[in-house]
Motif scaffolding. Structure first.
Motif, PDB file in Angstrom:
ATOM      1  N   GLN A 164       0.827  -1.225   0.020  1.00  0.00           N
ATOM      2  CA  GLN A 164       0.112  -0.019   0.064  1.00  0.00           C
ATOM      3  C   GLN A 164       0.826   1.135   0.076  1.00  0.00           C
ATOM      4  O   GLN A 164       1.929   1.177   0.642  1.00  0.00           O
ATOM      5  CB  GLN A 164      -0.807   0.116   1.162  1.00  0.00           C
ATOM      6  CG  GLN A 164      -1.972  -0.771   1.245  1.00  0.00           C
ATOM      7  CD  GLN A 164      -3.025  -0.489   0.286  1.00  0.00           C
ATOM      8  OE1 GLN A 164      -2.959   0.619  -0.313  1.00  0.00           O
ATOM      9  NE2 GLN A 164      -3.966  -1.099   0.295  1.00  0.00           N
ATOM     10  N   GLU A 195      -0.321   5.328  -0.193  1.00  0.00           N
ATOM     11  CA  GLU A 195      -1.814   6.451  -0.275  1.00  0.00           C
ATOM     12  C   GLU A 195      -2.346   6.298  -1.649  1.00  0.00           C
ATOM     13  O   GLU A 195      -3.496   6.351  -1.797  1.00  0.00           O
ATOM     14  CB  GLU A 195      -1.188   7.896   0.116  1.00  0.00           C
ATOM     15  CG  GLU A 195      -0.868   7.991   1.617  1.00  0.00           C
ATOM     16  CD  GLU A 195       0.551   7.710   2.078  1.00  0.00           C
ATOM     17  OE1 GLU A 195       1.100   7.018   1.191  1.00  0.00           O
ATOM     18  OE2 GLU A 195       0.755   7.713   3.259  1.00  0.00           O
ATOM     19  N   TYR A 206      -3.928   3.197  -2.417  1.00  0.00           N
ATOM     20  CA  TYR A 206      -5.397   2.944  -2.052  1.00  0.00           C
ATOM     21  C   TYR A 206      -6.465   3.627  -2.804  1.00  0.00           C
ATOM     22  O   TYR A 206      -7.497   2.995  -2.988  1.00  0.00           O
ATOM     23  CB  TYR A 206      -5.619   3.313  -0.566  1.00  0.00           C
ATOM     24  CG  TYR A 206      -6.606   3.210  -0.116  1.00  0.00           C
ATOM     25  CD1 TYR A 206      -6.999   1.986   0.537  1.00  0.00           C
ATOM     26  CD2 TYR A 206      -7.613   4.359  -0.226  1.00  0.00           C
ATOM     27  CE1 TYR A 206      -8.296   1.450   0.989  1.00  0.00           C
ATOM     28  CE2 TYR A 206      -9.117   4.095   0.142  1.00  0.00           C
ATOM     29  CZ  TYR A 206      -9.236   2.413   0.784  1.00  0.00           C
ATOM     30  OH  TYR A 206     -10.496   2.374   1.213  1.00  0.00           O
ATOM     31  N   SER A 209      -7.189   1.878  -6.014  1.00  0.00           N
ATOM     32  CA  SER A 209      -8.030   0.787  -5.784  1.00  0.00           C
ATOM     33  C   SER A 209      -9.276   1.176  -5.649  1.00  0.00           C
ATOM     34  O   SER A 209     -10.386   0.375  -6.176  1.00  0.00           O
ATOM     35  CB  SER A 209      -7.547   0.071  -4.605  1.00  0.00           C
ATOM     36  OG  SER A 209      -6.145  -0.519  -4.402  1.00  0.00           O
ATOM     37  N   SER A 263      -7.082  -3.304   0.620  1.00  0.00           N
ATOM     38  CA  SER A 263      -7.417  -2.083   0.122  1.00  0.00           C
ATOM     39  C   SER A 263      -9.015  -1.695   0.075  1.00  0.00           C
ATOM     40  O   SER A 263      -9.557  -1.906   1.251  1.00  0.00           O
ATOM     41  CB  SER A 263      -6.882  -2.214  -1.472  1.00  0.00           C
ATOM     42  OG  SER A 263      -6.020  -1.084  -1.503  1.00  0.00           O
ATOM     43  N   SER A 317      -7.047  -3.446   5.237  1.00  0.00           N
ATOM     44  CA  SER A 317      -7.495  -2.584   3.948  1.00  0.00           C
ATOM     45  C   SER A 317      -6.498  -1.586   3.953  1.00  0.00           C
ATOM     46  O   SER A 317      -5.768  -1.113   2.783  1.00  0.00           O
ATOM     47  CB  SER A 317      -8.756  -2.237   4.249  1.00  0.00           C
ATOM     48  OG  SER A 317      -8.933  -1.297   5.530  1.00  0.00           O
ATOM     49  N   ARG A 318      -5.982  -1.148   5.289  1.00  0.00           N
ATOM     50  CA  ARG A 318      -5.052  -0.105   5.222  1.00  0.00           C
ATOM     51  C   ARG A 318      -4.147  -0.178   6.523  1.00  0.00           C
ATOM     52  O   ARG A 318      -4.221   1.322   6.876  1.00  0.00           O
ATOM     53  CB  ARG A 318      -5.737   1.248   4.698  1.00  0.00           C
ATOM     54  CG  ARG A 318      -5.003   1.958   4.064  1.00  0.00           C
ATOM     55  CD  ARG A 318      -3.711   2.935   4.427  1.00  0.00           C
ATOM     56  NE  ARG A 318      -2.829   3.490   3.965  1.00  0.00           N
ATOM     57  CZ  ARG A 318      -1.473   3.375   3.823  1.00  0.00           C
ATOM     58  NH1 ARG A 318      -1.099   2.568   4.629  1.00  0.00           N
ATOM     59  NH2 ARG A 318      -0.694   4.317   2.995  1.00  0.00           N
TER      60      ARG A 318
END
Lengths: 479, 108
Positions: A65, A67, A70, A73, A112, A195-196
């Motif tokens: 990842q 920024e 993300y 995505s 993501s 996801s992040r």
């Protein structure tokens, strides 16, 4: 394929009472070995496989990842395409058999904008590889998007309320802290997909779990985050982004060993790499990576704590072995950072090349021609265009370049455009320099030109009170 | 006039981005040069050296235990890599650019 799904809602991530949610594992080892499997999506997969097979590691951690990744995505998902890291399948197919064989757990933040999609893909790959009985823990989207609608906080970069972006806002996600991953590990997960999760956070979490670190031991948390900061860019710690022939020689760049951190329960660590590989782990590589993307070294703010690197000591203790000790910490911030992705405009890039005597003058004339046509014919403000003369002054206005002596120049034309059509007009104009522009132009296969204009997702941040953001951790058992 | 050297003769460097900010870490090869570099490579000197690249405020941080300085240069990346038209939108090349800066040679 049969899956079992169990949900655990974590309202305040720092008040987890896991015992209420079912069987959990607690452990207190004296040290563990973490491996960095990638520094970005699409990083070298053969190096990650070698790490899984020969690294003697307990955890294989992938940072896929940025920024930017993300937001890309989120936009892909909005267009009906894959919303998770597009290299996730390649990664898991390659490393899973070795990880299962060697008992290596995987942590990956490539879920993501579509973590469930990433978990489904993982289950499918397990089926293909005939891998059974593994547990995948994953996070769901947090509540920050709903909260932003409700609270309408101020955008840090603009000072305006987030609502000012209107329907151009395509993504909002809170940086996820270590407790989410820790919760997954306590539930016995073999693979954790988020996801992040913050890059450093992914390395801190297994240390909290395996070494029984407490969530208010600020020096230990900072030591773990500091190790995560060093490890999160993969080979940048073990000889990548380092070689400068004659000054800093590095052998075997084609086969750099991914870095390994041996972390002890007191927070001290040894950085090393996979044996019999290229690259180097030295005080120089570790110091450089400590400084990478760092601002105030005494106040490096993460979701789970604040790192003070001014007391950190870095010492070579053997071949490709460097100790990192003494990092101090401070309490975590009371807010959670939320990343915002905003649709803005379009960018496009194209190129033309000029060679021989007078190359720079001809490239300059070509640039002026493009700028004039943009304004007069296409109605584009030429201030939105950028002209770089590669080989002359594109990276820096070097003081010692004689423009009349330059024998080869790349003219790189780029710009911001309100519409894709406008962008195409300028791309066509660069192409037609061959017929209409200065003499001696060299153009071949137009890779950039074929890719066409690209939509810009602007990145912004806002802050939400920590206690308001809700996260879920779920588990999925591949049977 | 004092002899001049390029920073790359006594230092190595790594740079990286966070949004529109680039940071450039400068590390002495030999701790013996740390004081000299700290004295000569000020935020003002770097600001002046980078004057040909649009940028904002520069802050300098000191890490004496590892012989390093960290220069944080705001608004230097054309809006940040998500929208920058600059070739070096990630700012990783600023390390090599800073190493080309000249200062007075340290005493033998």
């Amino acid at each position: 394929m049969v899956g079992v799904e169990i949900t655990c809602r974590i309202v305040s991530v720092y008040k987890i009472n896991a015992a209420e949610e079912g069987k959990t594992i607690n452990t207190r080892k004296s040290s563990i070995r973490l491996g960095s499997g990638s520094g970005a999506g699409g990083d070298r997969i053969d190096a990650a496989l070698n790490l899984a097979e020969n690294g003697g590691i307990d955890y294989l951690i992938f940072d896929a990842q940025s920024e930017k990744a993300y937001s890309e995505s989120a936009l892909r998902k909005a267009k009906g395409d894959v919303g998770y890291d597009v290299t996730l399948g390649r990664t898991l197919r390659t490393v899973l058999p070795a990880c299962i064989k060697n008992g290596v757990k995987i942590i990956h933040n490539g879920g993501s904008a579509d973590v469930k999609g990433a978990v489904n893909l993982t289950a499918k790959i397990c089926e293909e590889l005939n891998i059974k009985g593994i547990k995948v823990a994953y996070t769901q989207p947090d509540s920050s998007a709903a909260l932003i609608n409700e609270i309408d906080p101020v955008t840090s970069e603009t000072g305006e309320p987030v609502s000012t972006f209107g329907d151009r806002l395509v993504a909002a996600i809170a940086y996820q802290g270590a407790p989410l991953i820790v919760e997954g590990l306590r539930r016995g997960a073999d693979i954790v997909i988020t996801s992040r999760a913050g890059d450093s956070t992914q390395f801190l979490a297994p240390l909290i779990f395996e070494l029984d670190w407490q969530m208010d031991d600020w020096d230990l948390l900072a030591s773990g985050l500091g190790i995560g900061h060093l490890m999160e860019c993969g080979a940048q710690l073990s000889g990548g982004y380092h070689a400068d022939p004659g000054m800093k020689d590095v052998s075997g760049l084609d086969n750099i060993g991914m870095p390994i951190a041996e972390v002890h329960s007191n927070g001290d660590a040894i950085i090393t790499k996979v044996p019999n590989t290229g690259g180097v782990v030295s005080e120089r590589t570790v110091k450089e990576q400590l400084l990478y993307e760092l601002h105030d070294p005494s106040n490096y703010i993460h979701n789970d704590g604040v790192v003070d690197f001014t007391s950190t000591e870095i010492k070579q203790v053997g071949t490709d072995r460097v100790s990192v000790t003494g990092t101090k910490g401070h309490p975590r911030p009371s807010t959670v950072k939320v990343l915002l992705g905003v649709r803005e405009n379009f960018v496009a890039v194209s190129r033309a090349y000029y060679g021989g005597t007078g190359a720079y003058a001809r490239a300059r004339l070509a640039a002026d021609t493009i700028a004039k046509r943009a304004t007069r014919v296409h109605g584009i403000d030429s201030a939105a265009l950028r002209f770089d003369f590669v080989g002359v002054n594109a990276l820096f206005p070097w003081s010692d370049v004689d423009l009349s002596a330059v024998k080869e120049v790349e003219l790189r034309v780029s710009g911001y455009f309100d519409t894709q059509d406008q962008a195409w007009e300028v791309l066509h104009d660069v192409e037609s320099l061959a017929l209409n522009g200065p003499a001696g132009v060299s153009q071949g296969l137009r890779l950039d030109y074929q890719a066409g204009p690209e939509e810009v997702i602007g990145l912004y941040t806002t802050l939400l009170p920590r206690e308001t953001v809700q996260f879920n951790v779920l588990e999925y058992v591949v049977e | 006039m004092a002899n001049r050297i390029k920073l790359r003769q006594i230092c190595h460097s790594r740079s990286g981005d966070k949004a529109d900010t680039v940071n450039i870490g400068l590390i002495v090869y030999d701790q013996i040069h740390y004081e000299w570099v700290t004295e000569h490579v000020t935020a003002e000197a770097v600001d002046d050296y980078l004057s040909g690249i649009p940028h904002g405020e520069i802050e300098r941080y000191e890490l004496p235990k590892i012989g390093a300085l960290n220069f944080v240069v705001r608004h230097a990346l054309g809006g940040g890599v998500s929208r920058s038209l600059m070739i070096d939108g990630h700012g990783k090349g600023f390390s090599a650019i800073l190493l080309d800066m000249e200062i007075d040679a340290p005493p033998e």
